[in-house]
Design an enzyme around this catalytic site. Structure first.
Site, PDB file in Angstrom:
ATOM      1  N   ALA A 185       0.849  -1.194   0.000  1.00  0.00           N
ATOM      2  CA  ALA A 185       0.000   0.000   0.000  1.00  0.00           C
ATOM      3  C   ALA A 185       0.877   1.234   0.000  1.00  0.00           C
ATOM      4  O   ALA A 185       1.991   1.230   0.519  1.00  0.00           O
ATOM      5  CB  ALA A 185      -0.903  -0.002   1.234  1.00  0.00           C
ATOM      6  N   ARG A 186       0.350   2.269  -0.629  1.00  0.00           N
ATOM      7  CA  ARG A 186       1.039   3.543  -0.667  1.00  0.00           C
ATOM      8  C   ARG A 186       0.044   4.584  -0.183  1.00  0.00           C
ATOM      9  O   ARG A 186      -1.077   4.631  -0.681  1.00  0.00           O
ATOM     10  CB  ARG A 186       1.396   3.867  -2.111  1.00  0.00           C
ATOM     11  N   GLY A 187       0.446   5.390   0.791  1.00  0.00           N
ATOM     12  CA  GLY A 187      -0.480   6.402   1.301  1.00  0.00           C
ATOM     13  C   GLY A 187       0.230   7.726   1.459  1.00  0.00           C
ATOM     14  O   GLY A 187       1.423   7.837   1.156  1.00  0.00           O
ATOM     15  N   ARG A 188      -0.538   8.687   1.916  1.00  0.00           N
ATOM     16  CA  ARG A 188       0.022  10.012   2.180  1.00  0.00           C
ATOM     17  C   ARG A 188       1.220   9.937   3.125  1.00  0.00           C
ATOM     18  O   ARG A 188       2.170  10.669   3.006  1.00  0.00           O
ATOM     19  CB  ARG A 188      -1.059  10.841   2.870  1.00  0.00           C
ATOM     20  N   PHE A 189       1.139   9.021   4.110  1.00  0.00           N
ATOM     21  CA  PHE A 189       2.140   9.028   5.168  1.00  0.00           C
ATOM     22  C   PHE A 189       3.227   7.988   4.964  1.00  0.00           C
ATOM     23  O   PHE A 189       4.004   7.699   5.851  1.00  0.00           O
ATOM     24  CB  PHE A 189       1.464   8.837   6.530  1.00  0.00           C
ATOM     25  N   GLY A 190       3.282   7.381   3.781  1.00  0.00           N
ATOM     26  CA  GLY A 190       4.348   6.429   3.549  1.00  0.00           C
ATOM     27  C   GLY A 190       3.847   5.193   2.851  1.00  0.00           C
ATOM     28  O   GLY A 190       2.721   5.153   2.360  1.00  0.00           O
ATOM     29  N   LYS A 200       5.700  -0.227   7.853  1.00  0.00           N
ATOM     30  CA  LYS A 200       5.274   1.044   7.274  1.00  0.00           C
ATOM     31  C   LYS A 200       6.495   1.955   7.281  1.00  0.00           C
ATOM     32  O   LYS A 200       7.105   2.156   8.329  1.00  0.00           O
ATOM     33  CB  LYS A 200       4.145   1.622   8.128  1.00  0.00           C
ATOM     34  N   ASP A 219      -8.756  10.008  11.269  1.00  0.00           N
ATOM     35  CA  ASP A 219      -8.677   9.672   9.844  1.00  0.00           C
ATOM     36  C   ASP A 219      -9.329   8.309   9.615  1.00  0.00           C
ATOM     37  O   ASP A 219      -8.776   7.449   8.922  1.00  0.00           O
ATOM     38  CB  ASP A 219      -7.223   9.690   9.355  1.00  0.00           C
TER      39      ASP A 219
HETATM   40  N1  ADE Z   1      -1.864  -2.512   4.734  1.00  0.00           N
HETATM   41  C1  ADE Z   1      -1.633  -1.560   5.618  1.00  0.00           C
HETATM   42  N2  ADE Z   1      -1.263  -2.093   6.789  1.00  0.00           N
HETATM   43  C2  ADE Z   1      -1.261  -3.435   6.632  1.00  0.00           C
HETATM   44  C3  ADE Z   1      -1.005  -4.544   7.481  1.00  0.00           C
HETATM   45  N3  ADE Z   1      -0.649  -4.380   8.746  1.00  0.00           N
HETATM   46  N4  ADE Z   1      -1.147  -5.767   6.985  1.00  0.00           N
HETATM   47  C4  ADE Z   1      -1.528  -5.920   5.725  1.00  0.00           C
HETATM   48  N5  ADE Z   1      -1.784  -4.934   4.877  1.00  0.00           N
HETATM   49  C5  ADE Z   1      -1.657  -3.696   5.331  1.00  0.00           C
END
Ligand code: ADE
Length: 316
Positions: free
Chosen positions: A24-29, A44, A148
């Site tokens: 995953a890619r988000g605002r915070f990293g 993360k 959020d």
């Molecule tokens: N995406 C964001 N956090 C995650 C996590 N802890 N496990 C799996 N996918 C995620």
């Protein structure tokens, strides 16, 4: 899992973490699936300019009495590298199903799956919002507002129970202390309550908790849109307010203000949902979560109790 235990575990050697796959890619990293000896973990990675989110998130996870089945389990955090190559890492439990958002995009859900997810989402939020008194050995857990809350910040475990994640914007309320810096307009526009969009600036603890409950209403609506229990069509997944006649993909603040504050619009609760007693009951709960009048909104504990009662009566 045995190896990864407490945040203070000195035997935890993060040099052994192998990043496997960007999830995953988000605002915070960005969030990676990673391996730590024999366990999968989530890593993360925050960019340096997001140091405050990294600090806040650790601080929330490290509050006393913070562990709960419906809150993502924290493992460790670390500042890696030096000078220009600093990376801020946060390790948590990894959940293969990913976020509720990911899951809803890819799956249609049965009534019993909906009940389980809804109840555990409410349970995680109720736990976060609650103050827990001190015990003989542990300090009190303060009330925490998420700020959020959205389907991308709820993860699904392998049994489809939910856990709340992403505490980079969270605020704790310690009795007798002023909360931290609390400028109003934070979070994701699409999920902002009318009073936030209006630019109200002075919120107390209860006001922040009610802002989370508005967003919780939207998340419960997302769940119902993907439920196959009622007779009627189940469409492709869409975010709240995403439908073309609504605000689309990247709404501006002005668009959201016009829609949610001035026109007092909310996502559509379909007529055919009301013909299934359970879905009808969740639909009225949703309306009581996203009420324009913040003080009229249900608390997370109340939502949890209602869904638990509903599950008992309809599934027994
Ligand atoms: N995406 C964001 N956090 C995650 C996590 N802890 N496990 C799996 N996918 C995620």
């Amino acid at each position: 899992p045995g190896y990864v235990s407490t945040p203070s575990d000195a035997s935890l050697n993060l040099d052994k973490v192998k990043l496997i796959e960007l999830r995953a890619r988000g605002r915070f990293g960005s969030v990676w699936k990673a391996q730590l000896v024999t366990d999968y973990v989530a890593v993360k990675i925050f960019p340096l300019q997001e140091k405050q989110s990294w600090m806040t998130e650790q601080e929330i996870y490290n509050l006393p009495q913070m562990s709960h089945d419906n809150v993502l389990r924290f493992i460790a955090s670390e500042k890696r590298g030096e000078n220009l190559n600093i990376e801020l890492w946060l390790l948590t439990e990894f959940h293969e199903n990913g976020s509720l958002y990911d899951y809803l995009k890819a799956h249609v859900l049965t009534w019993s799956q909906i009940c389980k997810i809804a109840e555990t989402v409410a349970s995680g939020l109720a736990f976060l919002h609650d103050e827990i008194p001190p015990t003989s050995t542990l300090e009190a857990k303060p009330a925490v507002a998420h700020r959020d809350f959205k389907s991308k910040n709820v993860l699904l475990k392998s049994d489809l129970s939910a856990c709340v994640a992403d505490f980079g914007l969270a605020l704790k309320f310690e009795p007798g202390k002023a909360p931290g810096e609390t400028h109003g307009l934070v979070g994701t526009r699409r999920y902002m309550a009318p009073e936030v969009l209006e630019g109200a600036i002075c919120f107390n603890r209860d006001a922040f908790l009610r802002i989370d409950m508005y967003a919780c209403g939207l998340v419960l609506w997302e769940l119902l849109t993907r439920c196959n229990a009622a007779e009627g069509p189940v469409g492709e997944y869409q975010l709240p307010f995403e439908a073309v006649q609504e605000v689309g993909q990247h709404p501006s603040l002005e668009t959201m203000q016009e829609y949610v504050v001035n026109r007092k619009m909310r996502p559509l609760l379909h007529d055919h949902w009301k013909r299934h007693p359970g879905m009808a009951s969740i639909a009225s709960t949703i309306e009581e979560c996203w009420d324009q009048d913040a003080e009229a909104r249900l608390s997370a504990g109340c939502v949890q109790e209602r869904i638990a009662a509903l599950t008992r009566t309809l599934n027994s």
